[in-house]
Enzyme design. Sequence first.
Site, PDB file in Angstrom:
ATOM      1  N   HIS A 206       0.794  -1.231   0.000  1.00  0.00           N
ATOM      2  CA  HIS A 206       0.000   0.000   0.000  1.00  0.00           C
ATOM      3  C   HIS A 206       0.823   1.276   0.000  1.00  0.00           C
ATOM      4  O   HIS A 206       0.267   2.367  -0.041  1.00  0.00           O
ATOM      5  CB  HIS A 206      -0.946   0.027   1.203  1.00  0.00           C
ATOM      6  CG  HIS A 206      -0.225   0.301   2.504  1.00  0.00           C
ATOM      7  ND1 HIS A 206       0.506  -0.646   3.143  1.00  0.00           N
ATOM      8  CD2 HIS A 206      -0.114   1.417   3.237  1.00  0.00           C
ATOM      9  CE1 HIS A 206       1.035  -0.127   4.248  1.00  0.00           C
ATOM     10  NE2 HIS A 206       0.681   1.128   4.322  1.00  0.00           N
TER      11      HIS A 206
HETATM   12  C1  UD1 Z   1      -1.873   5.519   6.175  1.00  0.00           C
HETATM   13  C2  UD1 Z   1      -0.532   5.958   6.763  1.00  0.00           C
HETATM   14  C3  UD1 Z   1       0.480   4.846   6.548  1.00  0.00           C
HETATM   15  C4  UD1 Z   1      -0.010   3.517   7.090  1.00  0.00           C
HETATM   16  C5  UD1 Z   1      -1.375   3.210   6.453  1.00  0.00           C
HETATM   17  C6  UD1 Z   1      -1.941   1.928   6.981  1.00  0.00           C
HETATM   18  C7  UD1 Z   1      -0.005   8.352   6.632  1.00  0.00           C
HETATM   19  C8  UD1 Z   1       0.822   9.370   5.949  1.00  0.00           C
HETATM   20  N1  UD1 Z   1      -0.008   7.132   6.073  1.00  0.00           N
HETATM   21  O1  UD1 Z   1      -1.725   5.368   4.770  1.00  0.00           O
HETATM   22  O2  UD1 Z   1       1.682   5.181   7.241  1.00  0.00           O
HETATM   23  O3  UD1 Z   1       0.912   2.507   6.784  1.00  0.00           O
HETATM   24  O4  UD1 Z   1      -2.269   4.294   6.762  1.00  0.00           O
HETATM   25  O5  UD1 Z   1      -3.135   1.602   6.333  1.00  0.00           O
HETATM   26  O6  UD1 Z   1      -0.616   8.654   7.629  1.00  0.00           O
HETATM   27  N2  UD1 Z   1      -9.255   5.123   2.402  1.00  0.00           N
HETATM   28  C9  UD1 Z   1     -10.447   4.434   2.419  1.00  0.00           C
HETATM   29  N3  UD1 Z   1     -10.964   4.089   3.632  1.00  0.00           N
HETATM   30  C10 UD1 Z   1     -10.372   4.383   4.820  1.00  0.00           C
HETATM   31  C11 UD1 Z   1      -9.175   5.116   4.776  1.00  0.00           C
HETATM   32  C12 UD1 Z   1      -8.627   5.462   3.576  1.00  0.00           C
HETATM   33  O7  UD1 Z   1     -11.016   4.130   1.395  1.00  0.00           O
HETATM   34  O8  UD1 Z   1     -10.921   4.030   5.886  1.00  0.00           O
HETATM   35  C13 UD1 Z   1      -8.661   5.475   1.092  1.00  0.00           C
HETATM   36  C14 UD1 Z   1      -8.936   6.881   0.662  1.00  0.00           C
HETATM   37  O9  UD1 Z   1      -9.098   6.894  -0.716  1.00  0.00           O
HETATM   38  C15 UD1 Z   1      -7.685   7.625   1.028  1.00  0.00           C
HETATM   39  C16 UD1 Z   1      -6.627   6.551   0.808  1.00  0.00           C
HETATM   40  O10 UD1 Z   1      -7.252   5.327   1.176  1.00  0.00           O
HETATM   41  O11 UD1 Z   1      -7.497   8.763   0.267  1.00  0.00           O
HETATM   42  C17 UD1 Z   1      -5.384   6.717   1.633  1.00  0.00           C
HETATM   43  O12 UD1 Z   1      -5.685   6.879   3.013  1.00  0.00           O
HETATM   44  P1  UD1 Z   1      -4.685   7.713   3.964  1.00  0.00           P
HETATM   45  O13 UD1 Z   1      -5.146   7.673   5.376  1.00  0.00           O
HETATM   46  O14 UD1 Z   1      -4.420   9.053   3.364  1.00  0.00           O
HETATM   47  O15 UD1 Z   1      -3.320   6.938   3.824  1.00  0.00           O
HETATM   48  P2  UD1 Z   1      -2.974   5.378   3.801  1.00  0.00           P
HETATM   49  O16 UD1 Z   1      -2.471   5.029   2.452  1.00  0.00           O
HETATM   50  O17 UD1 Z   1      -4.091   4.570   4.369  1.00  0.00           O
END
Ligand code: UD1
Length: 359
Positions: A206
């Site tokens: 991811h």
């Molecule tokens: C975040 C953390 C990363 C961690 C990961 C674990 C940061 C910078 N990154 O990355 O260190 O390893 O979490 O999962 O804080 N989304 C959903 N549902 C959710 C949450 C997110 O669909 O419940 C999607 C959204 O499109 C969002 C994308 O995932 O834009 C990324 O989510 P985000 O929290 O920005 O970062 P992660 O890639 O999850």
Amino acid sequence: MLKIVNVVGARPNFMKVAPIHYLMKNSHKINPLLVHTGQHYDEKMSKTFFIELEMPEPDLYLGVGSGTHAQQTAAVMVAMEKMLQEERPDWLLVVGDVNSTLASSIAAAKLNIPVAHVESGLRSFDRQMPEEINRILTDSIADMLFVTEQSGLDNLEKEGIPSDKVCFVGNVMIDSLVQHLQKASQENTLKDMQVEPDQYVLMTLHRPSNVDNKENFIKILNAVQTIKKDYPIIFPIHPRSKKMIDEFGLQSLVDGVKLVEPLGYLAFLNLMSKAKLVLTDSGGIQEETTYLGIPCLTIRENTERPVTVEIGTNRLVGVETKDILGAYSAIFSELKKAQIPPLWDGKAAERIVDFFLNI
Ligand code: UD1
């Protein structure tokens, strides 16, 4: 009564905070408040973990959701500042390196509320990683820094952090693993996935550098296509990676791979503990496989958790197809008996809570 705000935001925070929050609540000398920023909000990325880790519902939910880094960090800061002004805790406790960790720490530091950071001192020395920025900045404003491995102590000393602010406590993620391993082994996950113990590969992917970059994502999936000929591959897919497979049109490269929704804590732990091999770019999984003695190939150029490579079962393989496959062919014959790192003994949360009880 010492009032402490424990912050969770994203999936890897829940299993780190659960044992700390539990012990604080049962100490009868600490009044812990559980605050969820809402960085992760899907049931499978958040609620399932609360249920399986037997964590109470958050006392406060800030509901910030997704966004760019600046949007998400700013949204947590604004909501956290308001909450901290109302609650005026004695300490704020944050874990790990996600955006919620940094944003909460900044909000507290500016209100002169002391910050305790769990998992301090880890460094990948790669500032392309958003987590590295979060780690450096959080450590620089934290008042108490709890460390998981020797490299953390060394890095903080080099950065000039006074040693009386630093405490080597071990790994709270391993506390949760130790507590839940037996329960996890009773899950029906392998049967549900139609795989046999030691006869499948478990994969997670991811990191933006791997999945938001089409060329890198293709190189990795090309290696997966070869490994799949030997073992079935289970790939619980993060929402970010799912989105990018669709956007880049890479469906054919995951043909024959068991793509499943993000798994709960117990199902994932069960699969990880019985896998032949784990392929990952996660930080925490490098540690969990080390504890479990499961071979792990980390699809990154660097790691902020070097102890997993030095004495554990982890190997760094980068993103090149040939490097991944080279390491895959060698790993089973080269694997030495791995050791469990010092103080990864299931008692890290006790050491952290003892610190607060002895203030
Ligand atoms: C975040 C953390 C990363 C961690 C990961 C674990 C940061 C910078 N990154 O990355 O260190 O390893 O979490 O999962 O804080 N989304 C959903 N549902 C959710 C949450 C997110 O669909 O419940 C999607 C959204 O499109 C969002 C994308 O995932 O834009 C990324 O989510 P985000 O929290 O920005 O970062 P992660 O890639 O999850």
